[in-house]
Design a protein around this motif. Sequence first.
Motif, PDB file in Angstrom:
ATOM      1  N   TYR A  64      82.226  48.110  39.542  1.00  0.00           N
ATOM      2  CA  TYR A  64      81.754  49.429  39.137  1.00  0.00           C
ATOM      3  C   TYR A  64      82.758  50.487  39.586  1.00  0.00           C
ATOM      4  O   TYR A  64      83.390  50.349  40.625  1.00  0.00           O
ATOM      5  CB  TYR A  64      80.406  49.754  39.786  1.00  0.00           C
ATOM      6  CG  TYR A  64      79.255  48.905  39.338  1.00  0.00           C
ATOM      7  CD1 TYR A  64      78.511  49.256  38.213  1.00  0.00           C
ATOM      8  CD2 TYR A  64      78.892  47.765  40.047  1.00  0.00           C
ATOM      9  CE1 TYR A  64      77.433  48.493  37.819  1.00  0.00           C
ATOM     10  CE2 TYR A  64      77.816  46.989  39.650  1.00  0.00           C
ATOM     11  CZ  TYR A  64      77.096  47.359  38.540  1.00  0.00           C
ATOM     12  OH  TYR A  64      76.028  46.588  38.143  1.00  0.00           O
ATOM     13  N   ASN A  66      82.542  54.873  39.633  1.00  0.00           N
ATOM     14  CA  ASN A  66      81.849  56.102  39.257  1.00  0.00           C
ATOM     15  C   ASN A  66      82.746  57.303  39.539  1.00  0.00           C
ATOM     16  O   ASN A  66      83.117  57.540  40.676  1.00  0.00           O
ATOM     17  CB  ASN A  66      80.533  56.245  40.032  1.00  0.00           C
ATOM     18  CG  ASN A  66      79.582  55.085  39.791  1.00  0.00           C
ATOM     19  OD1 ASN A  66      79.608  54.487  38.725  1.00  0.00           O
ATOM     20  ND2 ASN A  66      78.766  54.764  40.774  1.00  0.00           N
ATOM     21  N   ASP A 112      80.096  56.971  34.817  1.00  0.00           N
ATOM     22  CA  ASP A 112      79.953  55.673  35.470  1.00  0.00           C
ATOM     23  C   ASP A 112      80.532  54.581  34.580  1.00  0.00           C
ATOM     24  O   ASP A 112      80.173  54.465  33.404  1.00  0.00           O
ATOM     25  CB  ASP A 112      78.479  55.392  35.759  1.00  0.00           C
ATOM     26  CG  ASP A 112      77.842  56.481  36.607  1.00  0.00           C
ATOM     27  OD1 ASP A 112      78.584  57.152  37.347  1.00  0.00           O
ATOM     28  OD2 ASP A 112      76.620  56.669  36.515  1.00  0.00           O
TER      29      ASP A 112
END
Length: 258
Positions: A64, A66, A112
Amino acid sequence: MKKLVGLLFAFLAIFLALQTTTDVKADKFTVKNYDVTVDIKKDGNADLTQKIVYDFQGDYHGVYYNQDLKGIKGASDPVVTYNNGAGAKTLVNNDSNQNDTVKVTRTDNSMDMKVYHAVDSEMVTYTYKYQLYGVITNYLDTAELNWKIIGNGWDNDLNNIKLTLNFPEKNITQLQAWTHGPLAGHTEVDKKNGQVVMTLDELPANQSVESHVIFPTTVTADNKNVVNKKAKARILAAEKSKAEAANARRQREKIFIG
C-alpha cells in the motif's frame, strides 16, 4: 458409562489441541530506503518521484502507499513501476485486483494506492510518479509550501530517508525552510542551486515529516493559487515558536539521557 468416557476423551482431545503451540515464522518486510524528489514548477504545481526500496522476508501479494493531500489541491493519476533487479516494469492502473496492477482510491485528503505485485523473499524498488496540484500558495509578500511529504499512515519504520525539493530558479537569496518531524533530522538549504534537502536515518512508524518553505513569489510567478494578503511575518513568528519548543525538547532529552 462408555458414552461418558467417550465424551471425556473427546473433550480432552479438544483441550490438548487448543493448548498445542506451533512456532510459525511471520512474514515481514523492511523499508530500506525512502527517496522523494519534488520538482516545483513555475505554476505552483510539482512533479513528484518517490522511490521506496522494500526488503521482503516471505510471501507478499502487494503493498500500500497513501499520498497525503492535505493542504494541496489534488494529484494526477500515478505511474507506478517496480524493479527487482531484472529491469523496471510499469504496472497497469485499474480496479481488477490482478497481479501487476495498481488500484487508486481518492478522498479529499489522500490518494491511496494498492499495488498488486507478488513477491517472495526479495528486494524490490517501487517508483511512484505523479503531479501534485496547488502545492504552492503565493501571498503578497512571500510564496509558501507547507505540506506533509511523508504522512503518518506507515505501520513500519522507514530507513535512510532523503527528501529533495527542487525549485524552478537558482540563486534564491530569500529561500528559508523548516522541517517538522523527528528531532534527529537534518535540513540543508542550498540557495545557490534553489534546492532544499532533508535527510533522516529513521522515521518511526505512524510519524510524519512536514516541510515548510518560503521564498519570493517571483519563483512561482505563474501560480494561480494566490491569497491577497501578507503572510511572511506570521509564518516567521510561528516557526520561531516551534523552533524554541523543539530546542526545549532537545534540552530535556539531553538532561534525561545524561
